[in-house]
Enzyme design. Sequence first.
Site, PDB file in Angstrom:
ATOM      1  N   TYR A 156       0.831  -1.208   0.000  1.00 28.60           N
ATOM      2  CA  TYR A 156       0.000   0.000   0.000  1.00 28.60           C
ATOM      3  C   TYR A 156       0.863   1.256   0.000  1.00 28.60           C
ATOM      4  O   TYR A 156       0.603   2.214  -0.744  1.00 28.60           O
ATOM      5  CB  TYR A 156      -0.909  -0.021   1.230  1.00 28.60           C
ATOM      6  N   LYS A 160       0.954   4.150  -2.951  1.00 29.26           N
ATOM      7  CA  LYS A 160       0.604   5.544  -2.670  1.00 29.26           C
ATOM      8  C   LYS A 160       1.791   6.482  -2.905  1.00 29.26           C
ATOM      9  O   LYS A 160       1.615   7.612  -3.355  1.00 29.26           O
ATOM     10  CB  LYS A 160       0.080   5.668  -1.237  1.00 29.26           C
TER      11      LYS A 160
END
Length: 248
Positions: A156, A160
């Site tokens: 993640y 991002k």
Amino acid sequence: MAEFKDKVALVTGSSRGIGRAVALELASRGAFVIVNYAQNEAAAREVLSTIGNSGGKGEIRHFDVANTTVVQDEIGKIGEQLGGLHILVNNAGITRDGLIVRMKEEDWDVVLSIDLKGVFNCTRAAAKIMMKQKYGRIINIASIIGEMGNAGQVNYSAAKAGIIGFTKSAAKELGSRAITVNAVSPGFIETDMTRNLPENIRNKYVEGIPLGRFGTPENVAKVVAFLASDDASYITGEVVRVNGGLYT
């Protein structure tokens, strides 16, 4: 308020959380909002119903942002059927948390595919429409996790962080066509993801936030709406942090 009158906005992953709040905010300001979902049709229809009950307009579109062919086809149809696409909010994302030494390859792949490749797919398809219009607003939802990292979230965090670099590069490519590309980097926001955190973990995070609380999806949605507006016409390639003062 009708500042987005005659504007078509696509918000990916807008059946819940931040995406839902963004869809409602843009609709309340006059945009025709496309509520995108990949799995939860009932939730997407609830968002559309809420938009309609508030006097707004929109429709739902089902597609997976990670599917390149489908994205190109669906966004192409949006441009043709609705007379353009003026605002794109790349919000769709998932998590598959786990320590790096135990993380399954498929958990790495699916997060990068949806959270990062999905931004590429949608932006590329939307940019073709916006370049012909010589107008566009693209807002990518990043995360503080992409800036400071977090144990158990290497996939993640990587996705991002990638969105931030993507945003800066795309802004340089598209600026000459009056298309702005910006990112919003939320901190800890009250969503389905964070509500499931153990109380001791939540309290630990709150202790580090100067404003002393988690944010709301609406806090993020207001910033997205600003970046989509004419008031932000000279802002591009920026990362706007909405994190209550929690910096890396």
